[in-house]
Design a protein around this motif. Structure first.
Motif, PDB file in Angstrom:
ATOM      1  N   SER B 123       0.838  -1.204   0.000  1.00 51.65           N
ATOM      2  CA  SER B 123       0.000   0.000   0.000  1.00 51.65           C
ATOM      3  C   SER B 123       0.869   1.248   0.000  1.00 51.65           C
ATOM      4  N   GLU B 124       0.538   2.138  -0.930  1.00 51.99           N
ATOM      5  CA  GLU B 124       1.242   3.405  -1.051  1.00 51.99           C
ATOM      6  C   GLU B 124       1.127   4.218   0.249  1.00 51.99           C
ATOM      7  N   ASP B 125       0.065   3.945   1.014  1.00 49.01           N
ATOM      8  CA  ASP B 125      -0.230   4.772   2.191  1.00 49.01           C
ATOM      9  C   ASP B 125       0.619   4.430   3.418  1.00 49.01           C
ATOM     10  N   PHE B 126       1.325   3.298   3.372  1.00 47.56           N
ATOM     11  CA  PHE B 126       2.123   2.908   4.545  1.00 47.56           C
ATOM     12  C   PHE B 126       3.607   2.985   4.203  1.00 47.56           C
ATOM     13  N   HIS B 127       4.293   3.924   4.825  1.00 45.20           N
ATOM     14  CA  HIS B 127       5.729   4.057   4.586  1.00 45.20           C
ATOM     15  C   HIS B 127       6.439   3.125   5.564  1.00 45.20           C
ATOM     16  N   CYS B 128       6.459   1.869   5.224  1.00 49.24           N
ATOM     17  CA  CYS B 128       6.940   0.858   6.174  1.00 49.24           C
ATOM     18  C   CYS B 128       8.463   0.762   6.127  1.00 49.24           C
ATOM     19  N   LEU B 129       8.978  -0.041   7.041  1.00 49.61           N
ATOM     20  CA  LEU B 129      10.413  -0.258   7.175  1.00 49.61           C
ATOM     21  C   LEU B 129      11.048  -0.632   5.833  1.00 49.61           C
ATOM     22  N   LYS B 130      10.365  -1.498   5.109  1.00 55.73           N
ATOM     23  CA  LYS B 130      10.884  -2.012   3.846  1.00 55.73           C
ATOM     24  C   LYS B 130      10.992  -0.921   2.782  1.00 55.73           C
ATOM     25  N   ASN B 151      10.472 -12.916  12.690  1.00 60.13           N
ATOM     26  CA  ASN B 151       9.573 -11.779  12.477  1.00 60.13           C
ATOM     27  C   ASN B 151       9.781 -10.644  13.473  1.00 60.13           C
ATOM     28  N   ARG B 152      10.964 -10.476  14.000  1.00 54.68           N
ATOM     29  CA  ARG B 152      11.171  -9.416  15.004  1.00 54.68           C
ATOM     30  C   ARG B 152      11.311  -8.030  14.392  1.00 54.68           C
ATOM     31  N   VAL B 153      11.914  -7.971  13.199  1.00 59.30           N
ATOM     32  CA  VAL B 153      12.164  -6.664  12.572  1.00 59.30           C
ATOM     33  C   VAL B 153      11.066  -6.323  11.574  1.00 59.30           C
ATOM     34  N   CYS B 154      10.793  -7.263  10.672  1.00 62.61           N
ATOM     35  CA  CYS B 154       9.823  -7.083   9.593  1.00 62.61           C
ATOM     36  C   CYS B 154       9.172  -8.436   9.408  1.00 62.61           C
TER      37      CYS B 154
END
Lengths: 222, 322
Positions: B123-130, B151-154
């Protein structure tokens, strides 16, 4: 080799996507254009090398010739134009439906060289010489429908009808591949086609019935 | 979708010379177009390698094993009698991925390189870690389809079904870049978020997968791929498992067990393999191995249900390969 010859050899691509006119238009403005414009800086060898580079087209319109339902159709499209958009908006072939536009529902199914693909996830410039068959091109002539179309009518295999063209393209391709499919085969062939009305059992029935009556129409290779 | 330039590569060398930066290689193009339509990838130029000759072969050699060109489609893998007979897990992984329409176009190279399906990433709306942000939204959010290991980081799961099977089969990749070719074991190709959260594998910006190779399997080796989705028709796996068993008589001499959709990389579970090696394969040893496969899982708030599914799939896959 003259410049004209080089342009032609660059353009040759067995299944490549861009027409001669499109190449001349695109490459004329990029590779060749740059070579000529910078002719004072580039030597002849560099200019020739620039011409040998495969052409770059876009991001503006490029002319592409699509082989659709047996006829050659020229369309002006941007590289980002999908085949579904080219069919619907440039060629007026609105039988192909766009629903999810992400390859998840298969409503936009057409055949490329007889193989079902999502036209929403195919770029028009990427079609090249592959033959496109849409729902409009399935019937053998103006008088008759394809046996799968006939069976869909007879078995009432549609409700709202929006998934129907894609369903029929999947089922007709299956019969081309396998004349006597099992129920499992039909389920697999339509496993990507979403019908939110839930009319799957009728689709299965209709396709199996069409197979029994010898359901062959066009093979989609022309 | 952003506008972009388009060009056809004629050869591998040609493609390698022209990729990198904002020029992105396109093969089947399914994952790439999906990301472009979502606005999370905005290349300035696509370099089409779909028509490069010689990259779509499937062949087997007694000495070198199976060779796959990167442009072999998932449908070709599914339909190949050679792949189905000898490398069954791969045929089943390819044949159960996505939809028939997508399998007709999607390539094995692209399948291995596709980006994760995590809905926050997509989703364009979530500026996630990745994507360069500072949060993995899945850790506290809607994580029912996310990782139960690593799954601790991502918390993405690796999306490639063929990777699950190919890692179990001990596949290697041939990568071609400006400096020539290199080979890497597929198992070592994938990158965990701890190492680099921005990528899922170690392919270079100007490298192409030019071959996928599976070493020859010893006589009597069997491979099985099982997938569990939420529905019968096409679906992403909530869990998938590949098991390869080599045997001598009734005893298992070597086991390879890989969980897909479990972790950010295809996850080889050594503890489960060791539970089988040197023992007879039966319902009891399969149970012990399956339980070892999910030991140490760290499910998130909404995906604990995946743990028993994985355990069951591992047990069934072992029994099917026995």
């Amino acid at each position: 080799m003259s410049k004209e010859d080089e342009r032609m050899s660059v353009e040759e691509s067995p299944k490549g996507g861009v027409s001669r006119r499109g190449f001349l238009k695109g490459a004329g403005l990029t590779a060749a254009g740059a070579a000529i414009m910078e002719g004072g800086l580039l030597g002849v060898r560099e200019a020739t090398a620039a011409l040998r580079e495969p052409p770059v087209v876009g991001p503006g319109s490029v002319s592409v010739t699509l082989k659709v339902n047996g006829a050659s159709r020229r369309v002006d499209v941007e590289p980002r134009t999908t085949l579904a958009e080219a069919l619907r908006f440039e060629l007026g072939l609105t039988g192909t439906k766009v629903v999810c536009d992400r390859g998840s529902c298969s409503a936009c199914t057409v055949w490329l060289d007889g193989t079902p693909v999502c036209s929403c996830m195919t770029l028009a410039v990427d079609v090249g010489s592959r033959a496109v068959t849409t729902i409009e091109g399935l019937a053998p002539d103006d008088e008759r429908l394809h046996p799968v179309q006939e069976a869909f009518i007879e078995y009432d295999a549609m409700q709202c009808g929006f998934c129907t063209p894609g369903m029929i393209m999947s089922c007709a391709a299956l019969l081309n591949r396998k004349a006597n499919p099992t129920l499992e085969d039909v389920k697999t062939a339509t496993s990507g086609n979403l019908c939110r009305c839930g009319t799957y059992p009728k689709v299965f029935e209709a396709t199996l019935a069409a197979a029994k009556t010898g359901g062959h129409g066009r093979k989609g290779g022309d | 979708m952003n506008s972009f330039e388009w060009t056809e590569a004629k050869t591998v060398e040609d493609a390698v010379a022209r990729m990198g930066g904002s020029s992105v290689v396109k093969a089947g193009g399914l994952d790439l177009l999906d990301r472009m339509k979502e606005g999370i990838s905005t290349p300035a130029r696509l370099v089409n390698i779909r028509n490069v000759a010689g990259l779509d072969a499937i062949r087997e050699d007694a000495k070198t094993g199976l060779h796959l060109g990167p442009l072999v489609t998932l449908a070709q893998l599914d339909a190949s009698s050679l792949v189905r007979r000898r490398y069954t897990a791969l045929a089943d992984a390819a044949g159960h991925a996505a939809t028939p329409q997508i399998r007709n176009v999607a390539t094995v190279g692209g399948n291995l390189l596709q980006r994760p399906r995590c809905w926050y990433f997509r989703s364009e709306d979530f500026h996630c870690l990745k994507k360069g942000g500072d949060t993995c939204f899945a850790l506290e959010g809607e994580n029912q389809y996310h990782a139960i290991f690593g799954n601790r980081v991502c918390a993405i799961v690796h999306p490639s079904a063929t990777a699950t099977a190919l890692v179990a089969l001990g596949a290697r990749l041939e990568l071609t870049g400006p400096g020539g070719k290199r080979e890497v074991a597929l198992e070592d190709f994938f990158v965990t978020p701890e190492k680099d959260v921005r990528r899922e594998n170690s392919i270079g910006e100007k490298e192409l997968i030019t071959a996928v190779r599976v070493p020859p399997l010893s006589q009597g080796t069997r491979s099985v791929y099982l997938k569990q989705g939420e529905k019968e028709s096409f679906d992403w796996p909530v869990a998938d498992v590949a098991v390869v068993l080599e045997r001598s008589g009734v005893r298992c001499t070597r086991a390879s067990i890989v969980l897909g959709a479990a972790a950010p990389v295809p996850l080889r579970v050594r503890a489960a393999e060791e539970a089988l090696e040197g023992r007879a394969v039966n319902e009891e040893t399969a149970r012990v191995a399956a339980s070892a496969a999910v030991r140490g899982a760290t499910p998130l708030s909404r995906n604990g249900y995946k743990v028993p599914i994985f355990e069951t799939l591992v047990r069934r896959a072992i029994m099917a390969a026995a």
